[in-house]
Scaffold this motif. Structure first.
Motif, mmCIF file in Angstrom:
data_model
loop_
_atom_site.group_PDB
_atom_site.id
_atom_site.type_symbol
_atom_site.label_atom_id
_atom_site.label_comp_id
_atom_site.label_asym_id
_atom_site.label_seq_id
_atom_site.Cartn_x
_atom_site.Cartn_y
_atom_site.Cartn_z
ATOM 1 N N GLY A 55 25.250 46.158 80.042
ATOM 2 C CA GLY A 55 25.516 47.413 80.732
ATOM 3 C C GLY A 55 26.984 47.651 81.000
ATOM 4 N N GLU A 56 27.850 46.981 80.251
ATOM 5 C CA GLU A 56 29.290 47.073 80.476
ATOM 6 C C GLU A 56 29.998 47.974 79.468
ATOM 7 O OE1 GLU A 56 30.728 43.093 80.283
ATOM 8 O OE2 GLU A 56 29.466 42.430 81.923
ATOM 9 N N PHE A 57 29.278 48.555 78.553
ATOM 10 C CA PHE A 57 29.880 49.322 77.477
ATOM 11 C C PHE A 57 30.307 50.701 77.975
ATOM 12 C CE2 PHE A 57 29.916 51.446 73.335
ATOM 13 C CZ PHE A 57 30.617 50.505 72.613
ATOM 14 N N ASP A 58 31.608 50.992 77.919
ATOM 15 C CA ASP A 58 32.151 52.270 78.382
ATOM 16 C C ASP A 58 32.951 52.909 77.255
ATOM 17 O OD1 ASP A 58 33.173 54.422 79.753
ATOM 18 O OD2 ASP A 58 34.508 53.247 81.016
ATOM 19 N N VAL A 59 32.432 53.957 76.665
ATOM 20 C CA VAL A 59 33.058 54.622 75.527
ATOM 21 C C VAL A 59 34.452 55.131 75.868
ATOM 22 C CG1 VAL A 59 32.874 56.538 73.910
ATOM 23 C CG2 VAL A 59 30.847 55.267 74.557
ATOM 24 N N ASP A 60 34.611 55.663 77.068
ATOM 25 C CA ASP A 60 35.913 56.218 77.456
ATOM 26 C C ASP A 60 37.015 55.170 77.432
ATOM 27 O OD1 ASP A 60 34.949 58.801 77.748
ATOM 28 O OD2 ASP A 60 34.378 58.459 79.832
ATOM 29 N N THR A 61 36.690 53.947 77.747
ATOM 30 C CA THR A 61 37.674 52.864 77.703
ATOM 31 C C THR A 61 38.208 52.705 76.288
ATOM 32 O OG1 THR A 61 36.584 51.685 79.497
ATOM 33 C CG2 THR A 61 38.023 50.394 78.055
ATOM 34 N N TYR A 62 37.325 52.749 75.314
ATOM 35 C CA TYR A 62 37.737 52.578 73.931
ATOM 36 C C TYR A 62 38.442 53.818 73.383
ATOM 37 C CZ TYR A 62 35.193 48.273 74.259
ATOM 38 O OH TYR A 62 34.776 47.035 74.648
ATOM 39 N N LYS A 63 38.055 54.983 73.860
ATOM 40 C CA LYS A 63 38.748 56.206 73.459
ATOM 41 C C LYS A 63 40.187 56.177 73.969
ATOM 42 C CE LYS A 63 34.866 59.333 72.918
ATOM 43 N NZ LYS A 63 34.240 60.601 73.363
ATOM 44 N N ASP A 64 40.359 55.742 75.215
ATOM 45 C CA ASP A 64 41.706 55.620 75.778
ATOM 46 C C ASP A 64 42.519 54.590 75.014
ATOM 47 O OD1 ASP A 64 41.008 57.488 77.687
ATOM 48 O OD2 ASP A 64 40.627 55.993 79.264
ATOM 49 N N LEU A 65 41.887 53.514 74.632
ATOM 50 C CA LEU A 65 42.550 52.467 73.867
ATOM 51 C C LEU A 65 43.027 53.000 72.523
ATOM 52 C CD1 LEU A 65 43.280 49.463 73.825
ATOM 53 C CD2 LEU A 65 41.016 49.015 72.902
ATOM 54 N N ALA A 66 42.181 53.751 71.842
ATOM 55 C CA ALA A 66 42.543 54.330 70.550
ATOM 56 C C ALA A 66 43.728 55.274 70.716
ATOM 57 C CB ALA A 66 41.361 55.069 69.946
ATOM 58 N N GLU A 67 43.690 56.088 71.749
ATOM 59 C CA GLU A 67 44.770 57.037 71.999
ATOM 60 C C GLU A 67 46.079 56.316 72.316
ATOM 61 O OE1 GLU A 67 45.770 60.218 75.443
ATOM 62 O OE2 GLU A 67 43.784 60.407 74.522
ATOM 63 N N SER A 68 45.994 55.221 73.053
ATOM 64 C CA SER A 68 47.206 54.490 73.435
ATOM 65 C C SER A 68 47.911 53.835 72.251
ATOM 66 C CB SER A 68 46.893 53.432 74.492
ATOM 67 O OG SER A 68 46.170 52.354 73.934
ATOM 68 N N VAL A 69 47.154 53.543 71.194
ATOM 69 C CA VAL A 69 47.775 52.955 70.002
ATOM 70 C C VAL A 69 48.039 53.999 68.929
ATOM 71 C CG1 VAL A 69 46.899 50.630 70.393
ATOM 72 C CG2 VAL A 69 45.568 52.233 69.027
ATOM 73 N N GLY A 70 47.764 55.252 69.254
ATOM 74 C CA GLY A 70 48.079 56.340 68.344
ATOM 75 C C GLY A 70 47.110 56.547 67.198
ATOM 76 N N VAL A 71 45.865 56.105 67.357
ATOM 77 C CA VAL A 71 44.864 56.299 66.309
ATOM 78 C C VAL A 71 44.067 57.562 66.624
ATOM 79 C CG1 VAL A 71 42.848 55.358 65.147
ATOM 80 C CG2 VAL A 71 44.685 53.846 65.865
#
Length: 86
Positions: free
Chosen positions: A47-63
């Motif tokens: 129950g720890e999966f948070d899509v927004d965390t990964y979206k933010d991560l992608a944005e922070s690396v410019g993908v």
């Protein structure tokens, strides 16, 4: 593509797969699984999966778009959750 970017991409792949998988896995993924598979099988059942965390991560690396981030993650086979994370 740089290693941190690849890792971010694989995390992005894990998110959509978690929502389309139906039932969560009962155990962690095989170490030969893609990074997306490892992340989904490790985080979704807990129950720890948070899509927004990964979206933010992608944005922070410019993908961009996020889908490209996911596709790259699905191609990576790092062997463990630790190795898959940036």
């Amino acid at each position: 593509m740089k290693t941190p970017t690849r890792r971010f991409v694989m995390l992005s792949v894990a998110i959509p797969l978690a929502f389309t998988a139906g039932l969560p896995a009962a155990q962690a993924a095989n170490p030969n699984a893609s990074c997306v598979g490892i992340i989904v099988s490790s985080e979704a059942p807990a129950g720890e999966f948070d899509v927004d965390t990964y979206k933010d991560l992608a944005e922070s690396v410019g993908v961009s778009p996020f889908g490209q981030f996911v596709v790259t993650g699905a191609r990576l086979h790092e062997g463990s959750m630790e190795a898959c994370l940036p």
